[in-house]
Design a protein around this motif. Structure first.
Motif, PDB file in Angstrom:
ATOM      1  N   ILE A  63       0.831  -1.205   0.000  1.00 13.96           N
ATOM      2  CA  ILE A  63       0.000   0.000   0.000  1.00 13.96           C
ATOM      3  C   ILE A  63       0.868   1.259   0.000  1.00 13.96           C
ATOM      4  CG2 ILE A  63      -0.242   0.303   2.502  1.00 13.96           C
ATOM      5  CD1 ILE A  63      -3.100   0.499  -0.105  1.00 13.96           C
ATOM      6  N   GLU A  64       2.079   1.151   0.543  1.00 15.83           N
ATOM      7  CA  GLU A  64       3.003   2.287   0.541  1.00 15.83           C
ATOM      8  C   GLU A  64       3.479   2.630  -0.867  1.00 15.83           C
ATOM      9  OE1 GLU A  64       4.046   4.234   2.957  1.00 15.83           O
ATOM     10  OE2 GLU A  64       3.164   3.236   4.707  1.00 15.83           O
ATOM     11  N   LYS A 100       1.627  10.738   5.718  1.00 16.61           N
ATOM     12  CA  LYS A 100       0.370  10.023   5.933  1.00 16.61           C
ATOM     13  C   LYS A 100      -0.242   9.564   4.610  1.00 16.61           C
ATOM     14  CE  LYS A 100      -0.846  12.387  10.238  1.00 16.61           C
ATOM     15  NZ  LYS A 100      -1.874  13.194  10.941  1.00 16.61           N
ATOM     16  N   LEU A 101      -0.981   8.456   4.677  1.00 12.47           N
ATOM     17  CA  LEU A 101      -1.712   7.936   3.531  1.00 12.47           C
ATOM     18  C   LEU A 101      -3.196   8.237   3.704  1.00 12.47           C
ATOM     19  CD1 LEU A 101      -0.115   4.391   3.056  1.00 12.47           C
ATOM     20  CD2 LEU A 101       0.466   6.513   1.853  1.00 12.47           C
ATOM     21  N   VAL A 127      -6.908   1.208   9.202  1.00 17.47           N
ATOM     22  CA  VAL A 127      -6.028   1.785  10.219  1.00 17.47           C
ATOM     23  C   VAL A 127      -4.928   0.804  10.603  1.00 17.47           C
ATOM     24  CG1 VAL A 127      -5.890   2.648  12.587  1.00 17.47           C
ATOM     25  CG2 VAL A 127      -7.838   3.281  11.151  1.00 17.47           C
ATOM     26  N   ASN A 128      -5.320  -0.406  10.952  1.00 14.82           N
ATOM     27  CA  ASN A 128      -4.378  -1.357  11.532  1.00 14.82           C
ATOM     28  C   ASN A 128      -3.441  -1.991  10.506  1.00 14.82           C
ATOM     29  OD1 ASN A 128      -5.579  -0.917  14.056  1.00 14.82           O
ATOM     30  ND2 ASN A 128      -7.081  -2.555  13.715  1.00 14.82           N
ATOM     31  N   GLU A 129      -3.958  -2.244   9.299  1.00 14.97           N
ATOM     32  CA  GLU A 129      -3.154  -2.944   8.300  1.00 14.97           C
ATOM     33  C   GLU A 129      -2.492  -1.996   7.298  1.00 14.97           C
ATOM     34  OE1 GLU A 129      -2.618  -5.951   8.897  1.00 14.97           O
ATOM     35  OE2 GLU A 129      -4.262  -6.393  10.284  1.00 14.97           O
ATOM     36  N   TRP A 130      -3.158  -0.877   7.008  1.00 19.26           N
ATOM     37  CA  TRP A 130      -2.650   0.022   5.977  1.00 19.26           C
ATOM     38  C   TRP A 130      -2.284   1.401   6.496  1.00 19.26           C
ATOM     39  CZ3 TRP A 130      -6.498  -1.233   1.386  1.00 19.26           C
ATOM     40  CH2 TRP A 130      -6.111  -2.443   0.794  1.00 19.26           C
ATOM     41  N   ASN A 131      -2.494   1.634   7.796  1.00 18.33           N
ATOM     42  CA  ASN A 131      -2.078   2.887   8.424  1.00 18.33           C
ATOM     43  C   ASN A 131      -2.656   4.122   7.727  1.00 18.33           C
ATOM     44  OD1 ASN A 131      -0.695   4.290  10.458  1.00 18.33           O
ATOM     45  ND2 ASN A 131       1.084   4.620   9.148  1.00 18.33           N
ATOM     46  N   MET A 132      -3.931   4.036   7.362  1.00 16.04           N
ATOM     47  CA  MET A 132      -4.609   5.158   6.713  1.00 16.04           C
ATOM     48  C   MET A 132      -4.973   6.248   7.731  1.00 16.04           C
ATOM     49  SD  MET A 132      -5.150   4.704   3.423  1.00 16.04           S
ATOM     50  CE  MET A 132      -4.954   3.347   2.284  1.00 16.04           C
ATOM     51  N   ALA A 133      -4.997   7.479   7.253  1.00 13.50           N
ATOM     52  CA  ALA A 133      -5.430   8.608   8.073  1.00 13.50           C
ATOM     53  C   ALA A 133      -6.773   9.116   7.555  1.00 13.50           C
ATOM     54  CB  ALA A 133      -4.397   9.736   8.017  1.00 13.50           C
ATOM     55  N   VAL A 215      -2.539  -9.860  -3.443  1.00 17.27           N
ATOM     56  CA  VAL A 215      -2.600  -8.609  -2.681  1.00 17.27           C
ATOM     57  C   VAL A 215      -3.381  -8.836  -1.391  1.00 17.27           C
ATOM     58  CG1 VAL A 215      -3.325  -6.192  -2.695  1.00 17.27           C
ATOM     59  CG2 VAL A 215      -2.463  -7.255  -4.805  1.00 17.27           C
ATOM     60  N   ASP A 216      -2.708  -8.697  -0.267  1.00 18.52           N
ATOM     61  CA  ASP A 216      -3.363  -8.889   1.017  1.00 18.52           C
ATOM     62  C   ASP A 216      -4.527  -7.924   1.182  1.00 18.52           C
ATOM     63  OD1 ASP A 216      -1.508 -10.822   1.612  1.00 18.52           O
ATOM     64  OD2 ASP A 216      -0.261  -9.509   2.866  1.00 18.52           O
ATOM     65  N   PHE A 217      -5.622  -8.427   1.754  1.00 19.08           N
ATOM     66  CA  PHE A 217      -6.849  -7.679   2.048  1.00 19.08           C
ATOM     67  C   PHE A 217      -7.641  -7.296   0.796  1.00 19.08           C
ATOM     68  CE2 PHE A 217      -3.642  -6.676   5.294  1.00 19.08           C
ATOM     69  CZ  PHE A 217      -4.197  -7.428   6.332  1.00 19.08           C
TER      70      PHE A 217
END
Length: 285
Positions: A63-64, A100-101, A127-133, A215-217
């Motif tokens: 995702i990054e 931030k993503l 939030v937990n897997e992809w660290n989205m804001a 691709v995870d998720f």
């Protein structure tokens, strides 16, 4: 005012290049153009398909890495909006701002302008897997076919934010979505129906179908496009103008008559927007 909308059940599958992605997008756009659509809606997270291209070690991108495609994504959709004269809601695409993503819906105008609406409510997985804001503000968007809002998936499950969009003048809510099972799909679908009744607006929604095995998720998708209306006499009894076949690669199209919304707000069987009790609970302006 009348407008025609097309919503795409976008089929996710592994690809090898951005050109493959662009070819698939152009196929859907050309189909909507043949139907003379004014607006085209793609789903949430459909650009995660680009992660399946993989790296030099043949492992899926993360995702990054997805924001690295932002310039190509924007150029593609700006070109298509200009060529076709349609308004394209390019689903959502993950963008990086600072460190931030954000999961951002994009509106591509026929004149080349681009408007953005970040997703405001972020799911635990994001939030937990992809660290989205989360985004920090709601906008509505003026077009030559009326005022719209873009509220992504989980956003539609919060009545306050849709009430704000209506208070700001939106008559049509476009809701790109991405759900991986029946439970998530029906949460979005049922609350979309509720929002049409509460606010006497149209909701146009769609989701991803198919799968991205690497691709995870994004390995499972459960999706269906629909154009939803208030439940009142001028509209279909079930509040559905059109819906797709579950989990099929397809596009659905329907005509929206904004005048019917204005009529039911004034003299419908119920007048939910007018009858809200702002003396008892907060209104949003």
């Amino acid at each position: 005012m009348k407008l025609r909308v097309s919503a795409i059940q976008y089929h996710l599958h592994t690809i090898q290049s951005f050109d493959e992605f662009a070819e698939q997008v152009e196929h859907y756009i050309k189909t909507a153009e043949e139907f003379s659509a004014d607006f085209v809606l793609f789903p949430e997270f459909f650009t995660t398909q680009l992660m399946s291209i993989g790296n030099e070690n043949k492992k899926a991108l993360t995702i990054e890495d997805l924001p690295d495609f932002t310039e190509q994504y924007r150029e593609l959709f700006i070109k298509l909006a200009k060529q076709t004269g349609m308004h394209i809601i390019g689903g959502t695409h993950v963008v990086r701002k600072g460190d931030k993503l954000y999961n951002v819906a994009h509106l591509f105008y026929p004149d080349g302008r681009v408007a953005e609406q970040a997703k405001l409510h972020i799911t635990p997985t994001e939030v937990n897997e992809w660290n989205m804001a989360p985004g920090d503000g709601l906008q509505v968007f003026e077009t030559d076919k009326g005022t719209i809002a873009m509220l992504t998936c989980y956003d539609i499950e919060f009545p306050e934010i849709v009430r704000m969009a209506k208070a700001k003048g939106a008559d049509v809510i476009f809701c790109p979505s991405c759900t991986d099972d029946r439970h998530g799909f029906h949460r979005v679908r049922y609350t979309s129906h509720a929002r049409t009744i509460e606010n006497q607006v149209y909701v146009v929604t769609t989701g991803t179908v198919g799968s991205l095995p690497t691709v995870d998720f994004m390995r499972a998708n459960f999706g269906q496009a629909a154009v939803l209306t208030p439940n009142d006499i001028p509209f279909p009894p079930r509040g559905i103008l059109v819906e797709g076949e579950l989990n099929h690669d397809m596009i659905v199209t329907a005509d929206l008559d904004l005048e019917l919304l204005y009529q039911v707000r004034e003299s419908g069987s119920v007048t939910t927007w007018r009858d809200r009790r702002t003396d008892l609970y907060t209104d949003w302006k």
